[in-house]
Enzyme design. Structure first.
Site, short mmCIF file in Angstrom:
data_model
loop_
_atom_site.label_atom_id
_atom_site.label_comp_id
_atom_site.label_asym_id
_atom_site.label_seq_id
_atom_site.Cartn_x
_atom_site.Cartn_y
_atom_site.Cartn_z
N CYS A 107 22.44 38.07 46.17
CA CYS A 107 22.72 37.03 46.98
C CYS A 107 21.77 36.38 48.15
CB CYS A 107 23.96 37.28 47.67
SG CYS A 107 25.36 37.52 46.78
N HIS A 255 25.26 33.64 54.12
CA HIS A 255 25.73 33.91 53.00
C HIS A 255 27.06 33.64 52.96
CE1 HIS A 255 26.56 34.92 48.97
NE2 HIS A 255 26.98 36.08 49.35
N ASN A 285 32.19 32.08 46.64
CA ASN A 285 30.77 32.81 46.83
C ASN A 285 29.89 32.35 45.69
OD1 ASN A 285 28.78 34.53 47.01
ND2 ASN A 285 29.98 36.43 47.30
O1 UT7 Z 1 28.06 38.27 47.74
C1 UT7 Z 1 28.00 39.44 48.03
C2 UT7 Z 1 28.77 40.00 49.18
N1 UT7 Z 1 30.27 40.39 48.88
C3 UT7 Z 1 30.70 40.27 49.87
O2 UT7 Z 1 30.55 40.40 50.84
C4 UT7 Z 1 32.34 40.89 49.57
C5 UT7 Z 1 33.04 41.99 50.69
N2 UT7 Z 1 34.23 42.20 50.53
C6 UT7 Z 1 35.46 41.45 50.83
O3 UT7 Z 1 35.11 40.35 50.94
C7 UT7 Z 1 36.57 41.99 50.77
O4 UT7 Z 1 36.55 43.58 50.63
C8 UT7 Z 1 37.54 41.69 49.38
C9 UT7 Z 1 37.93 40.30 49.89
C10 UT7 Z 1 36.74 41.62 48.03
C11 UT7 Z 1 38.78 42.53 49.40
O5 UT7 Z 1 39.50 42.29 50.53
P1 UT7 Z 1 39.91 43.76 51.44
O6 UT7 Z 1 40.98 43.25 52.47
O7 UT7 Z 1 38.73 44.67 51.49
O8 UT7 Z 1 41.19 44.32 50.16
P2 UT7 Z 1 40.94 45.51 49.54
O9 UT7 Z 1 39.95 45.86 48.41
O10 UT7 Z 1 41.15 46.85 50.41
O11 UT7 Z 1 42.42 45.53 48.76
C12 UT7 Z 1 43.59 45.78 49.35
C13 UT7 Z 1 44.64 45.53 48.45
C14 UT7 Z 1 44.54 46.45 47.24
O12 UT7 Z 1 45.99 46.82 47.05
P3 UT7 Z 1 46.63 48.16 47.37
O13 UT7 Z 1 45.57 49.35 46.94
O14 UT7 Z 1 46.63 48.10 48.89
O15 UT7 Z 1 48.03 48.26 46.91
C15 UT7 Z 1 44.00 45.75 46.10
O16 UT7 Z 1 44.56 46.03 44.99
O17 UT7 Z 1 44.79 44.16 47.81
C16 UT7 Z 1 44.58 44.26 46.09
N3 UT7 Z 1 43.86 43.21 45.90
C17 UT7 Z 1 44.31 41.96 45.41
N4 UT7 Z 1 45.64 41.60 45.53
C18 UT7 Z 1 45.97 40.56 44.84
C19 UT7 Z 1 42.53 43.15 45.46
N5 UT7 Z 1 42.25 41.91 44.92
C20 UT7 Z 1 43.29 41.25 44.92
C21 UT7 Z 1 43.73 40.08 44.56
N6 UT7 Z 1 44.92 39.46 44.70
N7 UT7 Z 1 42.51 39.02 44.10
#
Ligand code: UT7
Length: 364
Positions: A107, A255, A285
């Protein structure tokens, strides 16, 4: 400098993704700010998308391809390992036979490309460099992985970088870095089709030929932590290098990974969020294409004024990061967006008190 962008016409909303993946519009919007993204039609190639953005940038800079003596491309979703996208683009555009190569900084690729272009110009190797960041991430996603499939979108952005006596925004300070120790947090893994949803549930873009036999894999929380921290650090370092205070920066173009990352970084820096550009709601993104796309949009909306300090900040897989501080001068922007339903007429009509760059739209 001239800026050009191109987007595929097809919009894919969160609601459409809900129809084949265990996710919801509510989850995606509240965790990322994304409402929809563009997805390349199966017949659209990365080279075509890149060439559209490149031609738009040349038009914006009022230059013929013969004026370009180096081509640098960035893509994390290339359709071939070699020859490089840059070599194929050079031939496609009919540029002279100067250097042409791809950078791989995920990125951060457009910022790495700009930094290289600036160095090549300062060393006397090149005079006018075309930097193109183009991504069709929809072809390197595992569409059954909800933790990544909802995040990314397709698009391309291009910048013509010239010497300081040429027209357009000027580079004031640069910052680049990488920490390979964090490579594991965002990488690609072998694609396992067995994990896919039944074919009848999948949309066309999830079944089109894959660019690579590998798909995106991410530890979201780790990348989130890294992103918020590095975004703050880059802005501080660029301000330090230019001997200015952060509040002298008129606009931060980060970004576009996640609106929560931008909000957290704005809070850490003590900068009002309205000084950040944010178009992740409409484009998702777009990896290395996101900064040129966001910069073109900001200029089109009249957010860049002559003399302003504009800070571009990138971070991504590698882990890599990079920043460019620009002193804004009237800069041409050309947008090639056959899917733009509004054609940004409102923002174009509001030009009071701003520089008067040429901004054009290329229709369908
Ligand atoms: O371009 C490169 C740079 N990329 C980034 O900067 C991305 C950085 N990371 C993020 O933006 C965030 O970490 C995400 C948007 C990817 C994820 O958000 P989060 O608040 O960190 O969620 P998480 O990974 O902690 O997951 C929380 C819950 C999990 O369920 P449990 O374990 O709490 O039951 C995931 O399984 O959300 C669940 N989950 C979803 N639920 C519905 C993960 N993805 C999804 C989804 N829909 N698409």
């Amino acid at each position: 400098m001239g800026i050009g962008t191109s987007l595929p016409a097809t919009r894919v909303s969160n609601f459409e993704i809900e129809s084949f993946l265990d996710t919801s519009d509510e989850w995606i919007q509240s965790r990322t700010g994304i409402r929809e993204r563009r997805v390349a039609e199966p017949e659209l190639t990365l080279l075509q998308l890149a060439a559209r953005a490149a031609r738009a940038a040349l038009q914006a800079a009022d230059l013929d391809p013969s004026a370009i003596d180096a081509v640098i491309c960035s893509s994390s979703s290339p359709d071939a390992t070699f020859p490089s996208l840059a070599c194929r683009l050079q031939a496609e555009l009919g540029c002279p036979h100067g250097p042409a190569f791809d950078v791989q900084a995920a990125c951060s690729g457009a910022i790495y490309g700009m930094a290289l272009a600036q160095s090549m110009i300062q060393s006397g190797l090149s005079r006018t460099v075309l930097v193109v960041a183009a991504e069709i991430f929809s072809r390197v996603l595992d569409w059954s992985d909800r933790s990544t499939a909802v995040l990314f979108g397709d698009g391309a952005g291009a910048l013509v970088v010239g010497s300081s006596n040429q027209e357009g925004a000027q580079i004031v300070a640069l910052d680049l870095g990488a920490d390979g120790g964090g490579a594991w947090a965002l990488d690609t893994i072998r694609y396992h089709p067995i994990k896919q949803e039944p074919a009848r549930l999948r949309p066309e873009y999830a079944t089109s030929d894959r660019a690579m036999d590998r798909v995106v894999h991410m530890d979201g929380r780790e990348v989130f932590r890294f992103s918020t921290k590095i975004l703050e650090q880059i802005v501080l370092r660029l301000a330090g290098a230019a001997r200015i205070e952060v509040d002298q920066i008129a606009l931060i173009v980060p970004h576009q990974a996640n609106s929560r990352i931008l909000g957290t970084a704005a809070g850490r820096l003590g900068v009002p969020f309205d000084r950040f550009t944010c178009n992740v709601d409409r484009l998702g993104n777009t990896s290395s294409a996101s900064i040129p796309l966001a910069l073109a949009e900001a200029e089109g909306q009249g957010r860049c004024h002559t003399g302003d300090l504009v800070c571009l900040v990138a971070f991504g897989a590698g882990l890599t990061w990079g920043g460019v501080l620009l002193r804004w001068q009237p800069t041409g922007v050309v947008v090639d967006d056959p899917g733009d339903l509004e054609k940004s007429n409102q923002s174009l009509s509001d030009t009071e008190g701003r520089s008067t760059p040429r901004r054009e739209e290329i229709s369908g």
